[in-house]
Design an enzyme around this catalytic site. Sequence first.
Site, mmCIF file in Angstrom:
data_model
loop_
_atom_site.group_PDB
_atom_site.id
_atom_site.type_symbol
_atom_site.label_atom_id
_atom_site.label_comp_id
_atom_site.label_asym_id
_atom_site.label_seq_id
_atom_site.Cartn_x
_atom_site.Cartn_y
_atom_site.Cartn_z
ATOM 1 N N VAL A 248 0.854 -1.186 0.000
ATOM 2 C CA VAL A 248 0.000 0.000 0.000
ATOM 3 C C VAL A 248 0.891 1.238 0.000
ATOM 4 O O VAL A 248 1.657 1.462 0.938
ATOM 5 C CB VAL A 248 -0.931 0.006 1.224
ATOM 6 C CG1 VAL A 248 -1.812 1.259 1.220
ATOM 7 C CG2 VAL A 248 -1.784 -1.249 1.246
ATOM 8 N N ASP A 249 0.804 2.039 -1.068
ATOM 9 C CA ASP A 249 1.685 3.191 -1.227
ATOM 10 C C ASP A 249 0.866 4.393 -1.679
ATOM 11 O O ASP A 249 0.554 4.539 -2.863
ATOM 12 C CB ASP A 249 2.780 2.876 -2.251
ATOM 13 C CG ASP A 249 3.821 3.983 -2.348
ATOM 14 O OD1 ASP A 249 3.701 4.975 -1.600
ATOM 15 O OD2 ASP A 249 4.749 3.872 -3.172
ATOM 16 N N SER A 250 0.521 5.265 -0.745
ATOM 17 C CA SER A 250 -0.261 6.458 -1.087
ATOM 18 C C SER A 250 0.578 7.484 -1.835
ATOM 19 O O SER A 250 0.050 8.467 -2.342
ATOM 20 C CB SER A 250 -0.832 7.099 0.189
ATOM 21 O OG SER A 250 0.223 7.499 1.051
#
Length: 409
Positions: free
Chosen positions: A215-217
Amino acid sequence: MKITVMTSDEQILTLDVDREESVENLKALLEVETKIPLQQQQLLYNGREMRNAEKLGALGVGDGDLVMMVSKASSFRSRESVNEAAFNPDGSAVDPSAFQQQLRGDSNVMTQLFQSDPELAQAILGNDLNKLQDLLRARNLQRSELQRQQEEEMALLYADPFDVDAQRKIEAAIRQKGIDENWAAALEYNPEAFARVVMLYVDMEVNGVPLKAFVDSGAQSTIISRSCAERCGLLRLLDTRYRGIAHGVGQSEIVGRIHVAPIKIGSIFYPCSFTVLDSPNMEFLFGLDMLRKHQCIIDLKENVLRVGGGEVAVPFLAEKDIPTRLLEEERYAKEASSSGAQAKSAAKDSIPAGAPPGGSTDKNSSQGPDFEAKVAKLVELGFGREQVIQALKFFDGNEEQAAGFLFGG
C-alpha cells in the site's frame, strides 16, 4: 576523575583523584582506605606496574578506569590472583576464565556492574569468553577515545584565542557537542526513529489469486508486474496501446494497461485498474488512484486499512508475515513510482497505438473557444484543468477519447 581500585581480597574502591596526581599519593590515599602500608602496595594498570614517581595521566589512567592493587607481603595465592586479573595492553584479560570467576564470586562487584554496565555483567555471567574479551577491548577503546577527546578539549581551553585554526576547532567541537546532545535526546525520547520502518502490506486477492499488496499512497497509479498479471490470468486483458516508459528514480517499461479486474479486500470485491510494468522485482502496488476511488483510510492507530469508507478493515501485515523478497520490493516500487512521477510519466509517455496520427502536444494547438469549452466541460466532471488540457492535446482535441483516457486513469 573517578577511578576504580580492586584489591587482592576483591574489595572495590571508587576514588576521586586528579589526573596529575602521582602514584605515590594515590597509594597514600589507599593506605587510609585499606590500612595497607604504602610500602607494601603494588598498583597495576593494564597489567603494568605503576611506579611511585609517575603521574596517573602520563600512565594513561582515565575516568572510569580500573586499577589493581595487591600487597607485596601477601601470600602466593594473592599474587596468583593478581596475575589472573591482570590486563593486556588492549584491555583484554590475561586469564579471562580466572577474571570471570573472580568477579562472579563478588556479589558487590556484580551488583555495581549490573547498574553501570549490564552488558558486561551479562558477559561475565555467560559462558562465552570470546565475547567477554571483545567487550573488555571495546571498553578499553571507549576509555581511550574519551581520554583523547578530553585531552583535545583541554588543549583547546589553553589555545591562543586569536589562532584561526584553534577557533575553527572550537567551533567544530561546539557543533559536534550539539549533535551528540541531539542524538542522546533522540535515543531517550524518540528511540523508534533508529529502528527500521516496515512498509504497509495487506492481504488481497487479484482475480482470485492471493497476493500481498504494497500500500503506497505516494504512488499515483496502482501497479502490477507483467509476471504477476500473468499469474493472475489478466494478460489476456492487457491493452498495449497504453505502453510507454515510466520515469522516476529509475525507469521501467510500461507494457500496457488492464482497465478493470476484480480485487478482493476482506470479504468484498472491488473493481480495480492496473498499470502493467515489465518489472520482475516489483509485484503489486496499491496506489493512490484506487485508494481514492474506494475511499480507503490508512488507520495507523488501529494498524488497519479501511476500505469503502470503513465497511471493510484489513490489518497491515507484521514484518514476520512479509516474505523477504517483498521487503526488497519497496526499493523497486519507489524506483517505479517515485512518489507519483511514474503515473505522470505514464500519462505523458504512453501513446496509445490507436490515437490519431499526428497527435500533438504543442502548446499552441487547438486553443480556440471550442477547445476552452471542452476543457470547461471536462473540468466540471472533477478533473484538474492541467490534466484535462494534456488529455485533449494528447488526442488532438477529441473530447470523447480524452474523457475515456481520464476516466481510465
